[in-house]
Design a protein around this motif. Structure first.
Motif, short mmCIF file in Angstrom:
data_model
loop_
_atom_site.label_atom_id
_atom_site.label_comp_id
_atom_site.label_asym_id
_atom_site.label_seq_id
_atom_site.Cartn_x
_atom_site.Cartn_y
_atom_site.Cartn_z
N SER A 110 0.83 -1.20 0.00
CA SER A 110 0.00 0.00 0.00
C SER A 110 0.87 1.26 0.00
O SER A 110 0.60 2.22 -0.74
CB SER A 110 -0.92 0.00 1.22
OG SER A 110 -1.67 1.19 1.31
N GLN A 111 1.91 1.26 0.82
CA GLN A 111 2.81 2.42 0.88
C GLN A 111 3.50 2.64 -0.45
O GLN A 111 3.71 3.79 -0.88
CB GLN A 111 3.84 2.24 1.98
CG GLN A 111 4.72 3.47 2.20
CD GLN A 111 5.85 3.23 3.18
OE1 GLN A 111 6.66 2.33 3.00
NE2 GLN A 111 5.90 4.03 4.24
N LEU A 112 3.87 1.56 -1.14
CA LEU A 112 4.51 1.69 -2.45
C LEU A 112 3.58 2.40 -3.42
O LEU A 112 4.01 3.32 -4.15
CB LEU A 112 4.87 0.30 -2.98
CG LEU A 112 5.39 0.25 -4.42
CD1 LEU A 112 6.72 1.01 -4.54
CD2 LEU A 112 5.56 -1.20 -4.87
N PHE A 113 2.32 2.01 -3.46
CA PHE A 113 1.37 2.67 -4.36
C PHE A 113 1.21 4.15 -4.01
O PHE A 113 1.20 5.01 -4.89
CB PHE A 113 0.01 1.96 -4.27
CG PHE A 113 -0.02 0.60 -4.92
CD1 PHE A 113 1.00 0.18 -5.74
CD2 PHE A 113 -1.09 -0.25 -4.71
CE1 PHE A 113 0.98 -1.07 -6.35
CE2 PHE A 113 -1.13 -1.50 -5.30
CZ PHE A 113 -0.09 -1.91 -6.13
N GLU A 114 1.07 4.43 -2.72
CA GLU A 114 0.93 5.83 -2.29
C GLU A 114 2.19 6.63 -2.64
O GLU A 114 2.10 7.78 -3.07
CB GLU A 114 0.68 5.89 -0.79
CG GLU A 114 -0.75 5.57 -0.37
CD GLU A 114 -1.68 6.76 -0.54
OE1 GLU A 114 -1.23 7.82 -1.04
OE2 GLU A 114 -2.86 6.63 -0.18
N ALA A 115 3.35 6.03 -2.44
CA ALA A 115 4.60 6.74 -2.69
C ALA A 115 4.78 7.08 -4.16
O ALA A 115 5.20 8.19 -4.51
CB ALA A 115 5.78 5.90 -2.20
#
Length: 325
Positions: free
Chosen positions: A302-307
């Motif tokens: 999820s953090q990868l997508f947001e980043a």
């Protein structure tokens, strides 16, 4: 017809990145299914396909990854922020269900342990049941199992993650130890077991939620001065090179066969050295390490997508209140 103007859906498609992220989730799902088949049902692992075995395990990987790819390729084109929100929502459900599970298991197992330590089980149960309640191989599947399932059902109808309440229960359990030990000169091993059990759940299960709210300690001498786009690039690289790889190391070592450091105590329903006077939850505390790695891995996707969405300066960025350390 009204148009959807939610900024979270306004990002440009990113099929390759979505394939990587959802494919990662498919692989971890297949890995966990394979582990259950190998440890509990004596199947061969997917690595055995090189010697002509492990076809079932290998097929599970193919199905799970194909399902993840199909979700991306044949579903509607969603933005990275929308995918990130969905993944975080699922992770939140998983974590709050686990908190309810450890709450129920802790209370019930502590009660059974107290009755067992005081030789009072016979007042409530017949002789056969009393004997069974002294065996971890009976308690784990027949008492702990339904309580864990109940936790996941409760998680469907609640929205609070319960960190605050679990922390309060830990304080209450510690206070009970102090009062019983120094005021009444009474102590049982189950009291310390309960505190350790809830402490482990609090710190390991809350890690993914803390990552979502950017509450982990970050040495941000340089990072604090970066632009949003540069922060996105740093977070994306860190999510893959530091976050996901660390989680996979834990899973690969901890679940590497029947005698590994996580599988072995779980498969034998291991109890603490205090034996019948303590709680029968040590095997669950070993499983907490795997749960920590899985929930963190999900959150890193999820953090990868947001980043990457931040790097692309897409609208709908989730604002997080600053946390002081």
């Amino acid at each position: 017809m009204s148009l959807n103007t939610d900024p979270i859906d306004a990002g440009a498609p990113a099929p390759l990145l979505r394939l990587f992220g959802w494919g990662m989730l498919g692989v971890v799902a297949a890995f966990l299914i394979e582990n259950v088949l190998v440890v509990w049902f004596q199947f061969e692992g997917a690595r055995a396909i090189l010697s002509g075995g492990g076809l079932v395990s290998a097929a599970i990987y193919v199905v799970c990854v194909a399902a993840a790819f199909g979700f991306v390729l044949f579903g509607p084109a969603r933005s990275l922020r929308r995918d990130a929100a969905w993944i975080s929502a699922f992770n939140a459900y998983l974590v709050r269900s686990l908190f309810w599970a450890v709450l129920l298991v802790g209370l019930v197992d502590a009660a059974i342990s107290l009755l067992r330590a005081e030789n009072s089980l016979a007042l409530f149960f017949d002789e056969e049941t009393v004997r069974a309640l002294g065996l971890s191989h009976f308690i784990a599947p027949n008492i702990h199992g339904p309580l864990v399932a109940a936790g996941f059902i409760i998680g469907l109808f609640t929205r609070t993650l319960g960190f605050t309440w679990l922390a309060l229960l830990i304080v209450g359990a510690e206070l009970l130890i102090v009062l019983s030990r120094f005021v009444f000169s009474y102590e049982q091993a189950l009291m310390s077991d309960l505190v350790r059990y809830w402490y482990a759940a609090l710190f390991l299960f809350a890690s993914a939620y803390t990552l979502l709210d950017e509450g982990h300690v970050r040495v941000d001498v340089l990072y604090a001065g970066f632009s949003t786009r540069r922060k996105g690039a740093v977070n994306a690289i860190g999510a893959i090179l530091l976050g996901m790889t660390s989680c996979w190391v834990i899973l690969d070592i901890g679940l590497a066969g029947k005698t590994s450091i996580i599988n072995s105590p779980v498969a034998s329903f291991e109890v603490s050295q205090s034996g019948s006077t303590g709680m029968y939850v040590k095997y669950q505390m070993a499983a907490f390490l795997a749960i920590f790695a899985v929930t963190m891995l999900i959150q890193f996707v999820s953090q990868l997508f947001e980043a990457v969405a931040d790097r692309r300066d897409e609208p709908g960025r989730r604002e997080v209140a600053p946390i002081t350390h």
